[in-house]
Design a protein around this motif. Sequence first.
Motif, PDB file in Angstrom:
ATOM      1  N   ASP A  42      20.655  -3.784 -19.858  1.00  0.00           N
ATOM      2  CA  ASP A  42      20.721  -2.952 -18.458  1.00  0.00           C
ATOM      3  C   ASP A  42      19.324  -2.325 -18.728  1.00  0.00           C
ATOM      4  O   ASP A  42      19.210  -1.304 -19.382  1.00  0.00           O
ATOM      5  N   CYS A  43      18.387  -2.651 -18.067  1.00  0.00           N
ATOM      6  CA  CYS A  43      17.107  -2.080 -17.896  1.00  0.00           C
ATOM      7  C   CYS A  43      17.210  -0.682 -17.284  1.00  0.00           C
ATOM      8  O   CYS A  43      16.102  -0.098 -17.277  1.00  0.00           O
ATOM      9  N   LYS A  44      18.068  -0.368 -16.694  1.00  0.00           N
ATOM     10  CA  LYS A  44      18.391   1.166 -15.968  1.00  0.00           C
ATOM     11  C   LYS A  44      17.080   1.536 -15.123  1.00  0.00           C
ATOM     12  O   LYS A  44      16.617   2.398 -15.139  1.00  0.00           O
ATOM     13  N   LYS A  45      16.746   0.254 -14.212  1.00  0.00           N
ATOM     14  CA  LYS A  45      15.577   0.515 -13.388  1.00  0.00           C
ATOM     15  C   LYS A  45      14.191   0.835 -14.073  1.00  0.00           C
ATOM     16  O   LYS A  45      13.097   1.439 -13.623  1.00  0.00           O
ATOM     17  N   ASN A  46      14.138   0.597 -15.208  1.00  0.00           N
ATOM     18  CA  ASN A  46      12.847   0.635 -16.189  1.00  0.00           C
ATOM     19  C   ASN A  46      12.052  -0.565 -15.673  1.00  0.00           C
ATOM     20  O   ASN A  46      12.668  -1.421 -14.977  1.00  0.00           O
ATOM     21  N   LEU A  47      10.697  -0.547 -16.089  1.00  0.00           N
ATOM     22  CA  LEU A  47      10.028  -1.785 -15.616  1.00  0.00           C
ATOM     23  C   LEU A  47       9.894  -2.790 -16.539  1.00  0.00           C
ATOM     24  O   LEU A  47       9.596  -2.390 -17.619  1.00  0.00           O
ATOM     25  N   LEU A  48      10.007  -4.006 -16.179  1.00  0.00           N
ATOM     26  CA  LEU A  48       9.785  -5.142 -17.091  1.00  0.00           C
ATOM     27  C   LEU A  48       8.132  -5.698 -16.567  1.00  0.00           C
ATOM     28  O   LEU A  48       8.070  -5.844 -15.284  1.00  0.00           O
ATOM     29  N   MET A  49       7.565  -5.953 -17.562  1.00  0.00           N
ATOM     30  CA  MET A  49       6.308  -6.673 -16.934  1.00  0.00           C
ATOM     31  C   MET A  49       5.632  -7.604 -18.179  1.00  0.00           C
ATOM     32  O   MET A  49       6.133  -7.296 -19.133  1.00  0.00           O
ATOM     33  N   PRO A  50       4.483  -8.321 -17.929  1.00  0.00           N
ATOM     34  CA  PRO A  50       4.085  -8.986 -19.122  1.00  0.00           C
ATOM     35  C   PRO A  50       3.486  -8.102 -20.394  1.00  0.00           C
ATOM     36  O   PRO A  50       2.863  -7.086 -19.718  1.00  0.00           O
ATOM     37  N   GLY A  51       3.536  -8.520 -21.559  1.00  0.00           N
ATOM     38  CA  GLY A  51       2.865  -7.782 -22.771  1.00  0.00           C
ATOM     39  C   GLY A  51       1.488  -7.602 -22.423  1.00  0.00           C
ATOM     40  O   GLY A  51       0.934  -8.340 -21.821  1.00  0.00           O
ATOM     41  N   PHE A  52       0.822  -6.606 -23.037  1.00  0.00           N
ATOM     42  CA  PHE A  52      -0.482  -6.384 -22.995  1.00  0.00           C
ATOM     43  C   PHE A  52      -1.167  -7.509 -24.276  1.00  0.00           C
ATOM     44  O   PHE A  52      -0.657  -7.742 -25.000  1.00  0.00           O
ATOM     45  N   LYS A  53      -2.537  -7.814 -23.647  1.00  0.00           N
ATOM     46  CA  LYS A  53      -3.084  -8.740 -24.363  1.00  0.00           C
ATOM     47  C   LYS A  53      -4.077  -8.053 -24.998  1.00  0.00           C
ATOM     48  O   LYS A  53      -5.086  -7.958 -24.378  1.00  0.00           O
ATOM     49  N   ASN A  54      -4.366  -7.802 -26.431  1.00  0.00           N
ATOM     50  CA  ASN A  54      -5.483  -7.172 -27.049  1.00  0.00           C
ATOM     51  C   ASN A  54      -6.549  -8.277 -27.484  1.00  0.00           C
ATOM     52  O   ASN A  54      -6.423  -8.682 -28.697  1.00  0.00           O
ATOM     53  N   LEU A 105       3.104  -3.285 -31.614  1.00  0.00           N
ATOM     54  CA  LEU A 105       4.329  -3.382 -31.023  1.00  0.00           C
ATOM     55  C   LEU A 105       4.767  -2.078 -30.286  1.00  0.00           C
ATOM     56  O   LEU A 105       5.326  -1.904 -29.081  1.00  0.00           O
ATOM     57  N   THR A 106       4.344  -0.895 -30.915  1.00  0.00           N
ATOM     58  CA  THR A 106       4.595   0.261 -30.168  1.00  0.00           C
ATOM     59  C   THR A 106       3.544   0.763 -29.099  1.00  0.00           C
ATOM     60  O   THR A 106       4.161   1.442 -28.231  1.00  0.00           O
ATOM     61  N   SER A 107       2.751  -0.031 -28.890  1.00  0.00           N
ATOM     62  CA  SER A 107       2.143   0.029 -27.546  1.00  0.00           C
ATOM     63  C   SER A 107       2.166  -1.286 -26.597  1.00  0.00           C
ATOM     64  O   SER A 107       1.405  -1.282 -25.718  1.00  0.00           O
ATOM     65  N   GLY A 108       3.237  -2.143 -26.744  1.00  0.00           N
ATOM     66  CA  GLY A 108       3.547  -3.149 -25.912  1.00  0.00           C
ATOM     67  C   GLY A 108       2.488  -4.220 -25.841  1.00  0.00           C
ATOM     68  O   GLY A 108       2.363  -5.075 -25.106  1.00  0.00           O
ATOM     69  N   ILE A 109       1.699  -4.580 -27.020  1.00  0.00           N
ATOM     70  CA  ILE A 109       0.898  -5.620 -27.277  1.00  0.00           C
ATOM     71  C   ILE A 109       1.543  -6.709 -28.033  1.00  0.00           C
ATOM     72  O   ILE A 109       2.140  -6.754 -28.740  1.00  0.00           O
ATOM     73  N   THR A 110       1.513  -7.892 -26.984  1.00  0.00           N
ATOM     74  CA  THR A 110       2.355  -9.108 -27.489  1.00  0.00           C
ATOM     75  C   THR A 110       1.627 -10.039 -27.827  1.00  0.00           C
ATOM     76  O   THR A 110       1.955 -11.055 -28.507  1.00  0.00           O
ATOM     77  N   SER A 111      -0.056 -10.042 -27.848  1.00  0.00           N
ATOM     78  CA  SER A 111      -0.795 -10.845 -28.437  1.00  0.00           C
ATOM     79  C   SER A 111      -2.148 -10.455 -28.861  1.00  0.00           C
ATOM     80  O   SER A 111      -2.524  -9.218 -28.254  1.00  0.00           O
ATOM     81  N   ILE A 112      -2.708 -10.650 -29.826  1.00  0.00           N
ATOM     82  CA  ILE A 112      -3.886 -10.174 -30.327  1.00  0.00           C
ATOM     83  C   ILE A 112      -4.843 -11.303 -30.434  1.00  0.00           C
ATOM     84  O   ILE A 112      -4.587 -12.663 -30.969  1.00  0.00           O
ATOM     85  N   PHE A 113      -6.343 -11.083 -30.310  1.00  0.00           N
ATOM     86  CA  PHE A 113      -7.430 -11.827 -30.514  1.00  0.00           C
ATOM     87  C   PHE A 113      -8.131 -11.310 -31.695  1.00  0.00           C
ATOM     88  O   PHE A 113      -8.793 -10.305 -31.756  1.00  0.00           O
ATOM     89  N   ASP A 114      -7.865 -11.836 -32.961  1.00  0.00           N
ATOM     90  CA  ASP A 114      -8.224 -11.127 -34.168  1.00  0.00           C
ATOM     91  C   ASP A 114      -9.437 -11.873 -34.843  1.00  0.00           C
ATOM     92  O   ASP A 114      -9.316 -13.027 -34.848  1.00  0.00           O
ATOM     93  N   MET A 115     -10.370 -11.097 -35.380  1.00  0.00           N
ATOM     94  CA  MET A 115     -11.341 -11.466 -36.077  1.00  0.00           C
ATOM     95  C   MET A 115     -11.370 -11.016 -37.454  1.00  0.00           C
ATOM     96  O   MET A 115     -11.671  -9.534 -37.366  1.00  0.00           O
ATOM     97  N   TYR A 116     -10.968 -11.682 -38.421  1.00  0.00           N
ATOM     98  CA  TYR A 116     -11.326 -11.091 -39.850  1.00  0.00           C
ATOM     99  C   TYR A 116     -11.526 -12.147 -40.829  1.00  0.00           C
ATOM    100  O   TYR A 116     -11.739 -13.289 -40.758  1.00  0.00           O
ATOM    101  N   LEU A 117     -11.566 -11.575 -42.123  1.00  0.00           N
ATOM    102  CA  LEU A 117     -12.181 -12.334 -43.363  1.00  0.00           C
ATOM    103  C   LEU A 117     -11.232 -13.485 -43.826  1.00  0.00           C
ATOM    104  O   LEU A 117     -11.848 -14.570 -44.121  1.00  0.00           O
ATOM    105  N   THR A 118      -9.889 -13.357 -43.694  1.00  0.00           N
ATOM    106  CA  THR A 118      -9.021 -14.573 -44.502  1.00  0.00           C
ATOM    107  C   THR A 118      -8.212 -14.819 -43.403  1.00  0.00           C
ATOM    108  O   THR A 118      -6.655 -14.440 -43.346  1.00  0.00           O
ATOM    109  N   PRO A 119      -8.386 -15.918 -42.437  1.00  0.00           N
ATOM    110  CA  PRO A 119      -7.724 -16.408 -41.358  1.00  0.00           C
ATOM    111  C   PRO A 119      -6.417 -16.859 -41.931  1.00  0.00           C
ATOM    112  O   PRO A 119      -5.355 -16.741 -41.044  1.00  0.00           O
ATOM    113  N   ASP A 120      -6.212 -17.440 -42.949  1.00  0.00           N
ATOM    114  CA  ASP A 120      -4.919 -17.943 -43.395  1.00  0.00           C
ATOM    115  C   ASP A 120      -3.787 -16.878 -43.651  1.00  0.00           C
ATOM    116  O   ASP A 120      -2.601 -17.148 -43.291  1.00  0.00           O
TER     117      ASP A 120
END
Lengths: 421, 421
Positions: A42-54, A105-120
């Motif tokens: 029961d979402c109790k009239k809260n809002l559902l929306m697509p997650g944020f894409k970082n 997750l605490t910020s509603g981010i559901t996808s990340i576009f990540d660049m860093y050293l060890t992809p595996d």
Amino acid sequence: MEEDKPVFEGEVWVNADKISFVGTDNEAAKANIYKHFDREIDCKKNLLMPGFKNAHTHSAMTLMRSLADDLPTQKWLNDQIFPVEAHMTGEDIYSLTKLAILEYLTSGITSIFDMYLTPDTIARACREAGMRCVQVGCVNNFSQSLELVERMYNELNTEDDPLNSYFMGIHAEYTCSPELLTKFSDLVHKYKAPVFTHIAETKAETDGCIERYGMSPVKYLSSMGLFDFGGGGYHLVHVNEEDMQILKSRNMYVVTNPGSNVKLASGIAPISDYLRHGIPVALGTDGPASNNCLDFFREMFLVTGLAKLRCDDASAIDANEVLKMATVNGAHAMGLNDCDTLTLGKQADIIMIDLDQPNMQPINNICKNIVYSGSKQNIKMTMIAGVIRYEDGRFNIGVDPHDLYLEAENIKTRIRHELGR
Amino acid sequence: MEEDKPVFEGEVWVNADKISFVGTDNEAAKANIYKHFDREIDCKKNLLMPGFKNAHTHSAMTLMRSLADDLPTQKWLNDQIFPVEAHMTGEDIYSLTKLAILEYLTSGITSIFDMYLTPDTIARACREAGMRCVQVGCVNNFSQSLELVERMYNELNTEDDPLNSYFMGIHAEYTCSPELLTKFSDLVHKYKAPVFTHIAETKAETDGCIERYGMSPVKYLSSMGLFDFGGGGYHLVHVNEEDMQILKSRNMYVVTNPGSNVKLASGIAPISDYLRHGIPVALGTDGPASNNCLDFFREMFLVTGLAKLRCDDASAIDANEVLKMATVNGAHAMGLNDCDTLTLGKQADIIMIDLDQPNMQPINNICKNIVYSGSKQNIKMTMIAGVIRYEDGRFNIGVDPHDLYLEAENIKTRIRHELGR
């Protein structure tokens, strides 16, 4: 977030990783589908929306959060960030990426576009924690080879690993020799791949490239054929009109990082100009060493606030445009075309915004409330690929957050010791 | 927040409305005091610090949150804000102030410096809800008289009402005739009272004053004798070197409002210059019609972020300086000299920062974590005058938040109807 489809009261159903119904209560009652759910919320009239894409981050830099702030940028990078990075292992990056995932997750981010050293190890962390992760290559003269990028491109873009995918990319013009860029361009053409990179972040970078090659970074990298199959750029603060024409003609995305740009005094990106040129803009936090947090509410307020300042116009970039950047545009930039809206058949990457909080009252306009008054406190639930990973402050990523906090402290202590600090 | 006293592990005791002990565990064990407490709270290594002081706000403008964003500033003010204000009653302001208080508590704000239309109902709201409130006069040609300001100055500055106090003030130079200002100056001299006002917020305001009187707003109001007993200014974005000298020589406070200044495209205040001149700077959210939220973490990040941009220097205004603005300087600007630090005998206006959250990990530097990564999610407890008013997401202000949400919706609907919108 669909054109011409305003906020409405109704239901969203999820089956496995996909959205199986979106509609009003009446439509749901009429839908001739046997309603048997494992769980009803029961979402109790809260809002559902697509997650944020970082759309731009370096997750594992959680280690350097608050390590070296309030310093001139070059001192920050050379004296603090690079020496620490040199001591980070793939397993460190694995744990530190999971720490970042908690924060996403605490910020509603559901996808990340990540660049860093060890992809595996980053891919493993995201697979285990259930975070949707698009990685991008970080080719440069020092630490990441073309071979690694090609291998990851093939390994991570498979259907067996639905949460992970991979784009080609370089760290930046100023960390790649012309020879390396030429070879990289060959690789890009072999796969007809879009390319993402840090570009035109600081005035010094743009000026340096003009000095080195007589061209702006956008023009130079484009002249090397890097953008022949599209892609996009992170930051893009210091550009000229010709750069905009190139970005537009190559169908490229601008990924803006306002939190990082203010904290490192990089400048204010010309977002209104990009929009006027029809260049799509997505949003990213950048890494926690430069921001220092991974909070999309901060980024959403800043992208419009800074545009208002830059344009000297309080009407610049309205809240709906910002929400589009944070969701739909980010998804498309990252190649996640099935994660952009709450629509039948799309991936169930859904967040619930708690409207039952004082910062959301009264409700004159829900979209503006989210962009101008919203905070991480309003994230009541974060679902990725149909699995709830965060709900009412509790995490579900297969590991106790305290173990990750302890691990981060241990890595910090070990590297300090190794550096003799 | 005391000079030369870093963060330490220990205990804080509260007796009635005051701090009765602050020290390490060892010191607490040695303190020859009979430890009998109504309640002991295990803070679990979270951080206790002085509450934030919101040194400029218009609380009851919660009504206009998200009502009229993304508009040119004059259109926002004349077409949207003023007509709605004309229909607000004292009882509306009472309820809407309580709604704002809920939001202040979620952000760790323990004192507000409030300027609005009906000081008596605002004081009642704060008294009932337990919020510490310093009000400031809003004399102007249209809506608030000298008589009201003098009456409130005498009524609210008494010992019977420890949570409420009152400063003299005017709305702004551009809403007061020279005749009114002359009479106001007489009142200020009668009581030898410091004065606060909106001042130099926009370029148009500063230019207009120079056109009208041949002087900047700071110089003009100072020449009228308004600052003969000190005080301070809200905003102070568009000033010159002579203005800085005046502010310094009159021992005045700058109250900066970065969230409002970006959203209304007012500009970036020269904070580094104020600090170089030795002028103390405090922080405020401004009202929720212009910000649109009441979130001190946003303001703290912005005050340093915008200074870094303005100075083109990532080292401008470090995090400790920001925390001092948000606590000690705010308290002193508001005349709350017993609410500035956690020290024996001071008022128990204390907040607990939840460090057991991913955005606070690892802990390289607690102060920088708060300023650069902190969010309202990290406010675990807010205590004012020894009473816990917010704890783990639950409010204790003598009224159900939902009643306040409903009341705000009702006021919104009623005024829309009255305006025929």
